[in-house]
Scaffold this motif. Sequence first.
Motif, PDB file in Angstrom:
ATOM      1  N   ILE A 229       0.836  -1.198   0.000  1.00 28.30           N
ATOM      2  CA  ILE A 229       0.000   0.000   0.000  1.00 28.30           C
ATOM      3  C   ILE A 229       0.872   1.249   0.000  1.00 28.30           C
ATOM      4  O   ILE A 229       0.620   2.207  -0.739  1.00 28.30           O
ATOM      5  CB  ILE A 229      -0.952  -0.002   1.212  1.00 28.30           C
ATOM      6  CG1 ILE A 229      -1.961  -1.133   1.084  1.00 28.30           C
ATOM      7  CG2 ILE A 229      -1.659   1.344   1.339  1.00 28.30           C
ATOM      8  CD1 ILE A 229      -2.873  -1.283   2.290  1.00 28.30           C
ATOM      9  N   VAL A 230       1.911   1.230   0.831  1.00 25.28           N
ATOM     10  CA  VAL A 230       2.800   2.387   0.927  1.00 25.28           C
ATOM     11  C   VAL A 230       3.526   2.601  -0.397  1.00 25.28           C
ATOM     12  O   VAL A 230       3.637   3.737  -0.895  1.00 25.28           O
ATOM     13  CB  VAL A 230       3.794   2.207   2.083  1.00 25.28           C
ATOM     14  CG1 VAL A 230       4.807   3.336   2.105  1.00 25.28           C
ATOM     15  CG2 VAL A 230       3.053   2.143   3.416  1.00 25.28           C
ATOM     16  N   ARG A 231       4.002   1.525  -0.980  1.00 19.39           N
ATOM     17  CA  ARG A 231       4.722   1.638  -2.256  1.00 19.39           C
ATOM     18  C   ARG A 231       3.794   2.152  -3.359  1.00 19.39           C
ATOM     19  O   ARG A 231       4.202   2.976  -4.185  1.00 19.39           O
ATOM     20  CB  ARG A 231       5.324   0.296  -2.645  1.00 19.39           C
ATOM     21  CG  ARG A 231       6.151   0.384  -3.922  1.00 19.39           C
ATOM     22  CD  ARG A 231       6.912  -0.872  -4.205  1.00 19.39           C
ATOM     23  NE  ARG A 231       7.871  -0.646  -5.282  1.00 19.39           N
ATOM     24  CZ  ARG A 231       9.114  -1.053  -5.288  1.00 19.39           C
ATOM     25  NH1 ARG A 231       9.593  -1.714  -4.243  1.00 19.39           N
ATOM     26  NH2 ARG A 231       9.903  -0.814  -6.307  1.00 19.39           N
ATOM     27  N   GLN A 232       2.563   1.676  -3.374  1.00 17.89           N
ATOM     28  CA  GLN A 232       1.614   2.159  -4.366  1.00 17.89           C
ATOM     29  C   GLN A 232       1.399   3.663  -4.238  1.00 17.89           C
ATOM     30  O   GLN A 232       1.301   4.382  -5.239  1.00 17.89           O
ATOM     31  CB  GLN A 232       0.283   1.418  -4.233  1.00 17.89           C
ATOM     32  CG  GLN A 232       0.336  -0.030  -4.705  1.00 17.89           C
ATOM     33  CD  GLN A 232      -0.862  -0.841  -4.244  1.00 17.89           C
ATOM     34  OE1 GLN A 232      -1.848  -0.302  -3.743  1.00 17.89           O
ATOM     35  NE2 GLN A 232      -0.766  -2.161  -4.377  1.00 17.89           N
ATOM     36  N   GLY A 233       1.337   4.148  -2.993  1.00 17.47           N
ATOM     37  CA  GLY A 233       1.203   5.576  -2.777  1.00 17.47           C
ATOM     38  C   GLY A 233       2.394   6.343  -3.312  1.00 17.47           C
ATOM     39  O   GLY A 233       2.245   7.426  -3.901  1.00 17.47           O
ATOM     40  N   ALA A 234       3.582   5.785  -3.124  1.00 18.50           N
ATOM     41  CA  ALA A 234       4.795   6.433  -3.627  1.00 18.50           C
ATOM     42  C   ALA A 234       4.815   6.465  -5.151  1.00 18.50           C
ATOM     43  O   ALA A 234       5.144   7.480  -5.768  1.00 18.50           O
ATOM     44  CB  ALA A 234       6.025   5.698  -3.099  1.00 18.50           C
ATOM     45  N   GLU A 235       4.453   5.344  -5.761  1.00 22.44           N
ATOM     46  CA  GLU A 235       4.459   5.275  -7.222  1.00 22.44           C
ATOM     47  C   GLU A 235       3.400   6.186  -7.828  1.00 22.44           C
ATOM     48  O   GLU A 235       3.633   6.833  -8.856  1.00 22.44           O
ATOM     49  CB  GLU A 235       4.257   3.824  -7.663  1.00 22.44           C
ATOM     50  CG  GLU A 235       5.446   2.932  -7.312  1.00 22.44           C
ATOM     51  CD  GLU A 235       5.186   1.458  -7.567  1.00 22.44           C
ATOM     52  OE1 GLU A 235       3.988   1.091  -7.744  1.00 22.44           O
ATOM     53  OE2 GLU A 235       6.154   0.666  -7.569  1.00 22.44           O
ATOM     54  N   LYS A 236       2.236   6.267  -7.170  1.00 18.66           N
ATOM     55  CA  LYS A 236       1.182   7.154  -7.649  1.00 18.66           C
ATOM     56  C   LYS A 236       1.642   8.614  -7.637  1.00 18.66           C
ATOM     57  O   LYS A 236       1.262   9.410  -8.507  1.00 18.66           O
ATOM     58  CB  LYS A 236      -0.066   6.990  -6.778  1.00 18.66           C
ATOM     59  CG  LYS A 236      -1.243   7.831  -7.214  1.00 18.66           C
ATOM     60  CD  LYS A 236      -2.453   7.589  -6.326  1.00 18.66           C
ATOM     61  CE  LYS A 236      -3.632   8.453  -6.751  1.00 18.66           C
ATOM     62  NZ  LYS A 236      -4.817   8.244  -5.870  1.00 18.66           N
ATOM     63  N   ALA A 237       2.498   8.941  -6.652  1.00 20.84           N
ATOM     64  CA  ALA A 237       3.014  10.307  -6.538  1.00 20.84           C
ATOM     65  C   ALA A 237       4.169  10.565  -7.512  1.00 20.84           C
ATOM     66  O   ALA A 237       4.677  11.688  -7.576  1.00 20.84           O
ATOM     67  CB  ALA A 237       3.466  10.570  -5.110  1.00 20.84           C
ATOM     68  N   GLY A 238       4.596   9.553  -8.245  1.00 20.87           N
ATOM     69  CA  GLY A 238       5.685   9.715  -9.200  1.00 20.87           C
ATOM     70  C   GLY A 238       7.058   9.728  -8.568  1.00 20.87           C
ATOM     71  O   GLY A 238       8.020  10.234  -9.155  1.00 20.87           O
TER      72      GLY A 238
END
Length: 480
Positions: A229-238
């Motif tokens: 979940i945390v990584r997805q948030g980071a990737e979504k933020a670019g």
Amino acid sequence: MPDARTPLWTAEAIASATGGRLHGPDASISGLTYNSREIAPGDLFLALHGARDGHEFAEAAFAAGATVALVDRPVEGGPYVLVLDTLKALEALGVAARDRARLRGAVTGSVGKTSVTQAIKAGLDLAGSSHASIKSYNNHIGVPLTLARMPQGTDRAVFEIGMNHPGEIGPLSAFVRPHAACVTTVGPVHIEAFADGEAGVAREKAAIFEGLAPGGIAVVNAADAHADIVRQGAEKAGAVVRTFGHDAGCDARLLEFVADSEGATVTAELDGRRIEYRLAQSGVHWGLNSLCVILMLQALDVSLETALQALAGFQPLAGRGQERTVAVPGGVFTLIDESYNANPLSMKAGFVSLGARSVEPGGRRVVVLTDMLELGEHSRALHEGLAPAIVAAGLDVVHTAGPQMRLLHEALPPALRGQWRETAAELAAEAAALIQPGDVVMVKGSNGSKASLVAAALANLGVTEQGNNPSGSGAPHATR
């Protein structure tokens, strides 16, 4: 380096940054505070609205040496900058000061935020002029206040960001606009505010990446149960993602953590290169914490050599693992003060660390626990659920205080049950009966359940003969 002769602000600059109007002469300002009891000569007094209206204390602030007040209505006693909303004006000051730092970092997580932030600050100090959150100033007041306090000419800065409810971390990260941000861990903290429990907490923590500057680096704990979940948030933020954990494929991989009487030795791989370094911390969670610190410092343009030097000298903070040896009749015992905060993750990490400690013949591994707070409907299960971790760690005695810790007391094997009392104050009054010479004793609990009373009572049983230098912790507006 910041020039001590350069004022932090001038009254005119504050009026310009906030859209306010200065009433009175211009003046140099050397500090900012909203607490009239903390005023130093040359400070700006921030008249914020809280449980009490700060405007009521403006005259006292001027009498204590405040140069200027930031207000939303006229006050007596000295010059003031009049604005529409003092909190919004503080936010504007923070944004205006933000670019004083060439590089900025931000830290959040359910466990370890303050210690990791201060360890990063230790590395920034060695690398040049730096600035950081003090204590746990990590909320809607603390973050803009820390920004507004940043001196001219700061090279690097790091900010702690916390939350109590959904939707808080993203806006705070947007204030900081970090070049690197990390989530230390995700756990059952403030879960009563999230309908989907820890998953919701993880998404909220990952919101720290929303404020990243373009090309910013996200440091993610790959060993965390909610890492995806945390990584997805980071990737979504670019963000550019950097990971730390136990597994092959992590940018920083923990291979071995060996604690001893003076700290620990860590063996790790960093971008495929094997490294070994010393820590002044002996808690097992500092294996991963230290890798998080290293990745954050690298992202803030600090060399590995400087990062390792900082970690070797970084001592446990007060209430967060600080140790002392206390002399009592018949010998001494070791006190580990973890009384500032607690949740199930940090509790279990503490049990493992305590269980790994060696004791003198006849000594015991003793833990003194007070209630974990803000766990909502999960509180019973999470308190009772500590029992297996205590047994697995091989602890000898468990003393408890508080209505929730009674649930743990009853869930423990009878051989491990020590004293239980309704309040921490009652348990503290019996401090001498809780320990014996040769013991290693850890005190842990939520700040609101007053674990610190027990830690202080144990420390006061005798003369402290040795231990780590004290360091301040805590803040009136701390969040997690």
